[in-house]
Design a protein around this motif. Structure first.
Motif, PDB file in Angstrom:
ATOM      1  N   LEU A 256      30.748  41.166  36.836  1.00 26.16           N
ATOM      2  CA  LEU A 256      31.026  41.958  38.023  1.00 26.16           C
ATOM      3  C   LEU A 256      31.648  43.301  37.642  1.00 26.16           C
ATOM      4  CD1 LEU A 256      31.218  42.214  41.127  1.00 26.16           C
ATOM      5  CD2 LEU A 256      33.460  41.096  40.962  1.00 26.16           C
ATOM      6  N   ARG A 257      32.552  43.276  36.677  1.00 20.46           N
ATOM      7  CA  ARG A 257      33.205  44.527  36.248  1.00 20.46           C
ATOM      8  C   ARG A 257      32.180  45.473  35.618  1.00 20.46           C
ATOM      9  NH1 ARG A 257      38.333  45.104  32.040  1.00 20.46           N
ATOM     10  NH2 ARG A 257      38.530  47.378  32.217  1.00 20.46           N
ATOM     11  N   VAL A 258      31.274  44.929  34.837  1.00 17.17           N
ATOM     12  CA  VAL A 258      30.216  45.768  34.236  1.00 17.17           C
ATOM     13  C   VAL A 258      29.388  46.432  35.328  1.00 17.17           C
ATOM     14  CG1 VAL A 258      28.090  45.730  32.879  1.00 17.17           C
ATOM     15  CG2 VAL A 258      30.095  44.473  32.079  1.00 17.17           C
ATOM     16  N   LEU A 259      29.023  45.664  36.352  1.00 18.04           N
ATOM     17  CA  LEU A 259      28.189  46.204  37.426  1.00 18.04           C
ATOM     18  C   LEU A 259      28.938  47.267  38.229  1.00 18.04           C
ATOM     19  CD1 LEU A 259      26.446  42.944  38.719  1.00 18.04           C
ATOM     20  CD2 LEU A 259      25.572  44.646  37.117  1.00 18.04           C
ATOM     21  N   GLN A 260      30.251  47.090  38.390  1.00 21.70           N
ATOM     22  CA  GLN A 260      31.056  48.052  39.154  1.00 21.70           C
ATOM     23  C   GLN A 260      31.309  49.330  38.364  1.00 21.70           C
ATOM     24  OE1 GLN A 260      34.438  45.562  39.986  1.00 21.70           O
ATOM     25  NE2 GLN A 260      33.715  44.994  42.018  1.00 21.70           N
ATOM     26  N   GLU A 261      31.651  49.176  37.088  1.00 18.92           N
ATOM     27  CA  GLU A 261      32.070  50.325  36.288  1.00 18.92           C
ATOM     28  C   GLU A 261      30.947  50.893  35.425  1.00 18.92           C
ATOM     29  OE1 GLU A 261      35.581  49.309  34.115  1.00 18.92           O
ATOM     30  OE2 GLU A 261      36.674  48.646  35.905  1.00 18.92           O
ATOM     31  N   ARG A 297      31.267  33.400  42.432  1.00 22.22           N
ATOM     32  CA  ARG A 297      32.088  34.434  43.064  1.00 22.22           C
ATOM     33  C   ARG A 297      31.318  35.104  44.201  1.00 22.22           C
ATOM     34  NH1 ARG A 297      36.553  36.663  39.827  1.00 22.22           N
ATOM     35  NH2 ARG A 297      36.366  38.424  41.266  1.00 22.22           N
ATOM     36  N   GLU A 298      31.996  35.229  45.350  1.00 18.09           N
ATOM     37  CA  GLU A 298      31.344  35.843  46.504  1.00 18.09           C
ATOM     38  C   GLU A 298      31.056  37.321  46.259  1.00 18.09           C
ATOM     39  OE1 GLU A 298      31.876  35.815  51.364  1.00 18.09           O
ATOM     40  OE2 GLU A 298      33.645  35.614  50.078  1.00 18.09           O
ATOM     41  N   ASP A 299      31.994  38.014  45.587  1.00 17.47           N
ATOM     42  CA  ASP A 299      31.794  39.444  45.351  1.00 17.47           C
ATOM     43  C   ASP A 299      30.629  39.691  44.393  1.00 17.47           C
ATOM     44  OD1 ASP A 299      33.238  38.290  43.308  1.00 17.47           O
ATOM     45  OD2 ASP A 299      34.916  39.705  43.362  1.00 17.47           O
ATOM     46  N   LEU A 304      24.745  41.135  43.353  1.00 16.73           N
ATOM     47  CA  LEU A 304      23.412  40.747  42.874  1.00 16.73           C
ATOM     48  C   LEU A 304      22.386  40.727  43.989  1.00 16.73           C
ATOM     49  CD1 LEU A 304      24.286  37.783  40.463  1.00 16.73           C
ATOM     50  CD2 LEU A 304      23.646  40.114  39.830  1.00 16.73           C
ATOM     51  N   ASN A 305      22.825  40.355  45.193  1.00 18.13           N
ATOM     52  CA  ASN A 305      21.894  40.115  46.290  1.00 18.13           C
ATOM     53  C   ASN A 305      21.754  41.342  47.197  1.00 18.13           C
ATOM     54  OD1 ASN A 305      20.076  38.652  47.772  1.00 18.13           O
ATOM     55  ND2 ASN A 305      21.611  37.554  48.963  1.00 18.13           N
ATOM     56  N   VAL A 306      21.540  42.514  46.578  1.00 18.81           N
ATOM     57  CA  VAL A 306      21.274  43.715  47.372  1.00 18.81           C
ATOM     58  C   VAL A 306      19.924  43.552  48.079  1.00 18.81           C
ATOM     59  CG1 VAL A 306      20.970  46.215  47.315  1.00 18.81           C
ATOM     60  CG2 VAL A 306      22.636  45.107  45.781  1.00 18.81           C
ATOM     61  N   ALA A 307      18.953  43.004  47.337  1.00 19.08           N
ATOM     62  CA  ALA A 307      17.652  42.662  47.922  1.00 19.08           C
ATOM     63  C   ALA A 307      17.283  41.262  47.447  1.00 19.08           C
ATOM     64  CB  ALA A 307      16.581  43.664  47.500  1.00 19.08           C
TER      65      ALA A 307
END
Length: 444
Positions: A256-261, A297-299, A304-307
């Motif tokens: 999640l941190r990789v995807l955010q940053e 994790r919900e976040d 991941l589930n943008v589409a």
């Protein structure tokens, strides 16, 4: 309609054979000379050639050589009245489908013809499929299927491919989730970059961090040198996480941190490495249920589930079964150096009735066994209503007729003995359009 071209210099034999075969429902054309027959044939001849061996001018063996140069897969049955064994051997070595000695019974010739016609039908259908794939674009060659559900899935893939949004693919085991992920990558702007696939269920938990993020030399016991992780390797391209629900919670937080940053740190390093990548996840269960159970994790799910793409199971798109089976069987035959084996109507009925719990992967396995002569392997079918079986069979009959007639509606009406209005209604109900089957030079 499939045809028989019969060549013999003796008129009484030509007339007798034509009468026998036409009484059996076959379309027959006869020629007295090989040269005359050659003028009628091309590489797409939809049938079988039967030729006498000893004829004035070009004999049957010379004709066979010319025909094999024209189309190596054209079945040619040779006939002789001389019982010449060396000649029969030579003909078979040159690629003759069968060798029949005069005098022969109608049943002997008809049996050989039916097998040869089945083989030719399969060859012609595969060629029609390849032409169709070429006409409609490259994605059809990667994600095969004619059902409305698969056509819609292909459209959705092409719409999402040009974007960089993360995608979640849902589908049962064996349904083709990695194939869909590769299509998303191949038809988008990242196609010339790496596609990195990782099965999250196949990696021991203690190795996950090193596998995903990489490590520096000496980061832990046994780390002999620097290692580039899967995420870094996928930079600029696509990271495909199969069975993403199996990702350990600790690694979910780091991902999640990789995807955010848009950056990562290798194990044993404090240096941030910028990464730009698209993440495609594949799941079998409902990830929302995994979130409620505290296993996901919900976040991260939202990241991941943008589409989302859904692959329907094979049992819900049975009209794709014959096309997929023949594709896999033909590929397996080529791979093992075998002649493609025709698919009989009884075996086709079993394939259509089977529920395929293993989906496309199970079908491909059955097709390979069929290509090796071990049987199609479709298990006992789950109960299915007569109406559902008839609908599936009707859709397949319509598709085969449209392929055979290359989209010529008048010919399809004659072949199936259907009035225009009825044919139109059935095509509309099964999601079939004439344009799918037109030759390439007739397309706009």
């Amino acid at each position: 309609m499939q045809q028989i071209l019969f060549i013999d210099d003796e008129a009484p034999i030509r007339e007798a054979v034509q009468q026998w075969l036409e009484l059996s429902g076959l379309s027959v054309r006869t020629c007295a000379r090989a040269e005359e027959a050659l003028a009628l044939l091309d590489a797409d001849f939809p049938g079988v050639v039967v030729s006498d061996v000893r004829m004035p001018g070009m004999d049957g063996l010379a004709l066979l050589e010319r025909l094999k140069a024209l189309d190596a897969e054209l079945p040619v049955i040779m006939v002789t009245g001389h019982g010449d064994v060396p000649m029969a051997v030579a003909a078979m070595q040159q690629g003759a489908y069968d060798f029949i000695e005069k005098p022969f019974t109608p049943e002997r010739l008809l049996g050989s013809l039916q097998r040869a016609l089945d083989k030719r039908r399969l060859v012609c259908e595969n060629r029609a499929l390849r032409r169709q794939v070429t006409q409609q674009g490259r994605i059809e060659s990667r994600l095969l299927g004619v059902s409305p559900a698969i056509q819609q899935l292909r459209r959705q893939i092409l719409e999402l491919a040009d974007t960089s949004v993360n995608v979640l693919i849902r589908g049962e085991t064996g349904s083709g989730k990695e194939c869909v992920a590769r299509c998303l990558h191949a038809f988008g702007p990242r196609a010339d970059k790496a596609f990195v696939a990782l099965n999250c269920a196949a990696i021991p938990e203690q190795l996950f961090e090193s596998e995903l993020f990489g490590h520096e030399s000496g980061a832990f016991t046994g780390a002999q040198g620097k290692r580039i992780g899967k995420i870094e390797h996928a930079a600029g391209g696509t990271l495909f996480l199969d069975e993403v629900e199996s990702l350990p919670l600790a690694q979910q937080a780091k991902l999640l941190r990789v995807l955010q940053e848009k950056s990562l740190e290798r194990l044993g390093s404090n240096r941030s490495i910028a990464v730009d990548l698209r993440v495609i996840g594949a799941v079998k269960p409902d990830l929302a249920a995994e979130v409620r159970a505290g296993r996901f994790r919900e976040d991260l799910l939202y990241r991941l589930n943008v589409a989302e793409l859904h692959i329907p199971p094979l049992r819900e798109r049975r009209e794709d079964i014959p096309l997929l089976f023949e594709h896999f069987a033909h590929a397996a035959a080529e791979r093992h150096g075998r002649e493609p084996r025709p698919l009989g109507s009884a075996e086709l009925a079993r394939l259509l009735a089977h529920d395929w719990p293993g989906n496309v992967r199970e079908l491909a396995n059955a097709a390979e066994r069929h290509a090796l002569g071990l049987g199609g392997g479709a298990g006992a079918a789950a109960p299915q209503s007569l109406a559902a079986q008839l609908e599936t069979f009707e859709a397949q009959c319509l598709r085969q007729a449209l392929q055979q007639c290359r989209g010529n509606i008048a010919e399809v009406m004659e072949l199936l003995q259907l009035p225009r209005r009825t044919l139109n209604e059935k095509m509309q109900r099964h999601g079939l359009t004439r344009s799918e089957f037109l030759p390439a030079d007739d397309q706009d």
